[in-house]
Each structure stands twice: as C-alpha cells, then as structure tokens.
Design a protein around this motif. Structure first.
Motif, mmCIF file in Angstrom:
data_model
loop_
_atom_site.group_PDB
_atom_site.id
_atom_site.type_symbol
_atom_site.label_atom_id
_atom_site.label_comp_id
_atom_site.label_asym_id
_atom_site.label_seq_id
_atom_site.Cartn_x
_atom_site.Cartn_y
_atom_site.Cartn_z
ATOM 1 N N VAL A 137 -2.535 13.040 9.779
ATOM 2 C CA VAL A 137 -1.790 12.400 8.701
ATOM 3 C C VAL A 137 -0.308 12.320 9.059
ATOM 4 O O VAL A 137 0.304 13.312 9.485
ATOM 5 C CB VAL A 137 -1.980 13.166 7.374
ATOM 6 N N LYS A 138 0.268 11.102 8.866
ATOM 7 C CA LYS A 138 1.698 10.877 9.070
ATOM 8 C C LYS A 138 2.254 10.053 7.909
ATOM 9 O O LYS A 138 1.504 9.385 7.175
ATOM 10 C CB LYS A 138 1.956 10.152 10.394
ATOM 11 N N ARG A 139 3.553 10.074 7.786
ATOM 12 C CA ARG A 139 4.241 9.303 6.737
ATOM 13 C C ARG A 139 5.347 8.482 7.387
ATOM 14 O O ARG A 139 6.245 9.033 8.020
ATOM 15 C CB ARG A 139 4.819 10.246 5.673
ATOM 16 N N LYS A 140 5.269 7.152 7.210
ATOM 17 C CA LYS A 140 6.250 6.254 7.814
ATOM 18 C C LYS A 140 6.672 5.201 6.793
ATOM 19 O O LYS A 140 5.901 4.849 5.888
ATOM 20 C CB LYS A 140 5.671 5.576 9.058
ATOM 21 N N THR A 141 7.893 4.685 6.984
ATOM 22 C CA THR A 141 8.441 3.657 6.102
ATOM 23 C C THR A 141 8.717 2.395 6.908
ATOM 24 O O THR A 141 9.364 2.458 7.972
ATOM 25 C CB THR A 141 9.733 4.130 5.419
ATOM 26 N N TYR A 142 8.237 1.273 6.401
ATOM 27 C CA TYR A 142 8.405 -0.017 7.067
ATOM 28 C C TYR A 142 9.167 -0.963 6.120
ATOM 29 O O TYR A 142 9.192 -0.772 4.886
ATOM 30 C CB TYR A 142 7.052 -0.621 7.432
ATOM 31 N N VAL A 143 9.736 -2.010 6.711
ATOM 32 C CA VAL A 143 10.505 -2.984 5.924
ATOM 33 C C VAL A 143 10.038 -4.390 6.265
ATOM 34 O O VAL A 143 9.501 -4.644 7.357
ATOM 35 C CB VAL A 143 12.018 -2.849 6.193
ATOM 36 N N SER A 144 10.249 -5.275 5.316
ATOM 37 C CA SER A 144 9.971 -6.699 5.518
ATOM 38 C C SER A 144 10.996 -7.503 4.720
ATOM 39 O O SER A 144 11.662 -6.977 3.819
ATOM 40 C CB SER A 144 8.536 -7.048 5.089
ATOM 41 N N ALA A 145 11.104 -8.773 5.006
ATOM 42 C CA ALA A 145 12.071 -9.636 4.301
ATOM 43 C C ALA A 145 11.663 -9.789 2.843
ATOM 44 O O ALA A 145 10.492 -10.026 2.514
ATOM 45 C CB ALA A 145 12.140 -10.997 4.981
ATOM 46 N N GLY A 177 -0.989 3.056 -9.351
ATOM 47 C CA GLY A 177 0.204 3.439 -10.092
ATOM 48 C C GLY A 177 1.413 3.022 -9.277
ATOM 49 O O GLY A 177 1.396 2.026 -8.544
ATOM 50 N N GLU A 178 2.475 3.810 -9.394
ATOM 51 C CA GLU A 178 3.641 3.531 -8.557
ATOM 52 C C GLU A 178 3.257 3.659 -7.087
ATOM 53 O O GLU A 178 3.762 2.927 -6.234
ATOM 54 C CB GLU A 178 4.769 4.502 -8.924
ATOM 55 N N LYS A 253 -2.072 6.307 1.286
ATOM 56 C CA LYS A 253 -1.206 6.094 0.125
ATOM 57 C C LYS A 253 -0.104 5.099 0.490
ATOM 58 O O LYS A 253 0.559 5.251 1.522
ATOM 59 C CB LYS A 253 -0.592 7.418 -0.333
ATOM 60 N N VAL A 254 0.084 4.114 -0.381
ATOM 61 C CA VAL A 254 1.066 3.060 -0.134
ATOM 62 C C VAL A 254 2.003 2.963 -1.344
ATOM 63 O O VAL A 254 1.530 2.891 -2.509
ATOM 64 C CB VAL A 254 0.379 1.700 0.109
ATOM 65 N N LYS A 255 3.295 2.934 -1.070
ATOM 66 C CA LYS A 255 4.308 2.788 -2.128
ATOM 67 C C LYS A 255 5.232 1.627 -1.774
ATOM 68 O O LYS A 255 5.785 1.584 -0.668
ATOM 69 C CB LYS A 255 5.105 4.085 -2.276
ATOM 70 N N LEU A 256 5.417 0.684 -2.709
ATOM 71 C CA LEU A 256 6.243 -0.492 -2.486
ATOM 72 C C LEU A 256 7.531 -0.381 -3.311
ATOM 73 O O LEU A 256 7.510 0.073 -4.471
ATOM 74 C CB LEU A 256 5.491 -1.755 -2.882
ATOM 75 N N ALA A 257 8.637 -0.822 -2.689
ATOM 76 C CA ALA A 257 9.930 -0.842 -3.386
ATOM 77 C C ALA A 257 10.779 -1.942 -2.789
ATOM 78 O O ALA A 257 10.523 -2.406 -1.658
ATOM 79 C CB ALA A 257 10.617 0.505 -3.275
ATOM 80 N N THR A 258 11.804 -2.384 -3.508
ATOM 81 C CA THR A 258 12.714 -3.412 -3.028
ATOM 82 C C THR A 258 14.142 -2.994 -3.359
ATOM 83 O O THR A 258 14.371 -2.166 -4.251
ATOM 84 C CB THR A 258 12.402 -4.778 -3.651
ATOM 85 N N ASN A 259 15.106 -3.529 -2.629
ATOM 86 C CA ASN A 259 16.505 -3.191 -2.899
ATOM 87 C C ASN A 259 17.020 -4.017 -4.084
ATOM 88 O O ASN A 259 16.326 -4.881 -4.617
ATOM 89 C CB ASN A 259 17.362 -3.390 -1.655
ATOM 90 N N THR A 263 16.446 -8.512 -1.060
ATOM 91 C CA THR A 263 16.435 -9.104 0.288
ATOM 92 C C THR A 263 15.589 -8.289 1.255
ATOM 93 O O THR A 263 15.331 -8.734 2.388
ATOM 94 C CB THR A 263 17.874 -9.194 0.836
ATOM 95 N N LEU A 264 15.161 -7.124 0.811
ATOM 96 C CA LEU A 264 14.421 -6.239 1.718
ATOM 97 C C LEU A 264 13.355 -5.487 0.927
ATOM 98 O O LEU A 264 13.646 -4.869 -0.107
ATOM 99 C CB LEU A 264 15.385 -5.256 2.381
ATOM 100 N N ASN A 265 12.149 -5.554 1.397
ATOM 101 C CA ASN A 265 11.048 -4.792 0.815
ATOM 102 C C ASN A 265 10.778 -3.548 1.662
ATOM 103 O O ASN A 265 10.767 -3.618 2.893
ATOM 104 C CB ASN A 265 9.777 -5.640 0.737
ATOM 105 N N GLU A 266 10.559 -2.435 0.984
ATOM 106 C CA GLU A 266 10.244 -1.176 1.678
ATOM 107 C C GLU A 266 8.801 -0.796 1.362
ATOM 108 O O GLU A 266 8.415 -0.741 0.199
ATOM 109 C CB GLU A 266 11.198 -0.061 1.254
ATOM 110 N N ILE A 267 8.044 -0.502 2.432
ATOM 111 C CA ILE A 267 6.642 -0.095 2.279
ATOM 112 C C ILE A 267 6.494 1.295 2.898
ATOM 113 O O ILE A 267 6.628 1.459 4.117
ATOM 114 C CB ILE A 267 5.679 -1.081 2.954
#
Length: 298
Positions: A137-145, A177-178, A253-259, A263-267
């Motif tokens: 198990v690992k935890r990483k954060t990715y970004v997209s436009a 959920g969130e 587990k996946v969590k989505l957020a935006t700034n 302009t930037l989505n965080e996954i």
C-alpha cells in the motif's frame, strides 16, 4: 670364465684321444706295433686320477660362473629397485611442492565480513515470500488540468474517468463520500508463484554454497558429510505457500479536490502500488511536484 673355457677344451681333447685309443683300427695298429717291438711305448696314456682331477676343476669352474651370474642378476635387481624408489620419492616431493605452492589463500576478515552481511540479508527472502500475499500500500497525489485551464477537465468529469477505470478492472464502490473507496478481488498469479519458487531456489543455493565453505569437515552422526545443496528442494514450498493464500481483496481510496481558481485538479490515491502505477499511466496523470519529460522516441 677363462678357466671354464680351458677346462672344457681339455675335456674335449681327452675325449677325442680316448676314442681314438679304443677304436678297432687303433687296437690292431697297437697290437702290430707290440709284436714288432716290445720296447716301444704307446703314443698316449692318461691315468684315471688325471681324469677325475679335470672333471673336478670343470665342476668348480661351472659353480663359480653360476654364482657370478646370480650375483650380477641380484645386483641388477637391487639397482632397479633403488632407482624406482628414487623416482617415486622425487614424484611425491614434486606433488607436495605443487600442492603447497598453489594452496588457496584468502583474508579471514574479508570472508567473515561478507558472511555477516549475507546472514543479515538472508531473512529478506522470507520477507519477500510473506509480503507476496499482501498488497504493498502506498499513497500518492497526482494533478491534472482543471476546468478553468486550457483543455482542462471539470472535477465531475475527472471522477467519471476514474470510476470507469476502476469498473473496467473489476473494482466496485464500497464507500462513497468525500473519499471514494473501491474494493476489488485480486486473483492469484501463476507467474508470481513460479517467480517466488525461482528466487527461493537461488537463495537456497547461495546458502548451501556458504555452508559448504564454512563446514567442509562436518560429519553428522548417521548421515555423514551433508550435501547442503539439497536445501534447494525446499524452494517449491514458497510457491505453494503463495498459492494456498488464495485471492486477496484490495482497497483503493480516491479523493478529488481542486484549487480556488479551478485550474488544477488534485487526485489523491491510496492503494496497491501496482494498481496506482497502472492507473496514472492509463489516465495520463502527473504526480504532484514532478515534471513530465517526454521520451526521445515520443
């Protein structure tokens, strides 16, 4: 040998004269001569004493020649035996010198240091077998436009793509959920079982080599000198252990957020390392804080 030759010659002459003396013609001549003159003596007369003396000398000469020949043969055998012993001793000395000059040498400090490092790292083999039945198990954060960026995606669209990917890989939504939790069944792999067996065989072979060097003169009661390489026969049990563990259930587990500017989505993804690796490559995500560099071949 000269005396034997002289004596033999004398005997031959004696035999010749004696046969001539007792032949019929000789006796007729002798009788006629006796009748003509009684005062004339015979041409040759040898007494029995002289014959016995000659025979005695001949036998002595033969005995001397025989003993001389026997002594010569015995001395030749002794010389040959001495020569053979000398050659054997020289060969033994040469062999001992060669084995001494080519005797292997090594640094004991280096040997025991390497042995200690090997002993410290060997438990990693057992750890690999144990971890093969569990997810890494690992935890990483990715970004997209984001939606406000050029060619960007709104948060709902990004979530739909992730949902479609997880469904395609046999994951179901376990909690929404969130943070969305996906749950999927990971089947056991035949290639993984064979890989574990191969790694275990190499590890056991290296352990057998170390034991063979360390305990060269070891003799076990009732067994004798052990063959340490038989330890490699234990390697299939690593694959059997993995296979009996069966299929496992993985959670992602996946969590989505935006700034604020959208302009930037965080996954943020938490789950099996292999599944995360496949996901970001498929969805063309970029790890946060990393710069994507195109390959030379595109």
């Amino acid at each position: 040998m000269n005396s034997l030759l002289i004596t033999t010659t004398a005997l031959l002459l004696l035999a010749t004269n004696t046969s001539n003396a007792f032949s019929p013609s000789t006796s007729i001549t002798a009788r006629s001569s006796l009748s003509k003159s009684s005062s004339s003596s015979s041409s040759l007369s040898i007494s029995p004493h002289d014959i016995s003396f000659l025979i005695s000398d001949a036998s002595d000469a033969i005995i001397d020649a025989t003993s001389t020949a026997v002594d010569a043969v015995a001395s030749t055998d002794v010389a040959s035996s001495d020569a053979a012993d000398t050659v054997t001793s020289i060969a033994n000395e040469a062999s001992e010198a060669a084995s001494t000059s080519f005797a292997p040498t090594y640094s004991k400090a280096s040997y025991y240091t390497t042995l200690a490092l090997y002993a410290a790292s060997f438990p990693g083999l057992w750890s690999q077998i144990k971890r093969s039945t569990k997810a890494k198990v690992k935890r990483k954060t990715y970004v997209s436009a984001g939606e406000a960026a050029e060619d960007g995606k709104e948060l709902r669209q990004q979530a739909g793509e992730i949902m479609a990917y997880m469904k395609a890989n046999n994951y179901e939504v376990a909690e929404a959920g969130e943070t969305i939790t996906f749950q999927g069944l990971v089947a056991r792999s035949t290639s993984q079982a064979f890989f574990l067996t191969f790694c275990t065989a190499l590890g056991m072979a290296s352990l057998a080599l170390v034991l063979q060097i360390q305990f060269q003169d070891l003799v076990l009661p009732g067994i004798g000198a052990p063959n340490w390489f038989l330890l490699t026969l234990l390697s299939p049990y690593a694959g059997i252990y993995y296979w009996r563990s069966g299929d496992r259930v993985d959670d992602v587990k996946v969590k989505l957020a935006t700034n604020d500017d959208e302009t930037l989505n965080e996954i943020t993804i938490e789950g099996n390392d292999e599944e995360i690796e496949r996901m970001w490559r498929t969805l063309e995500l970029q790890e946060k804080g990393m710069v994507k560099v195109e390959g030379i071949l595109g």
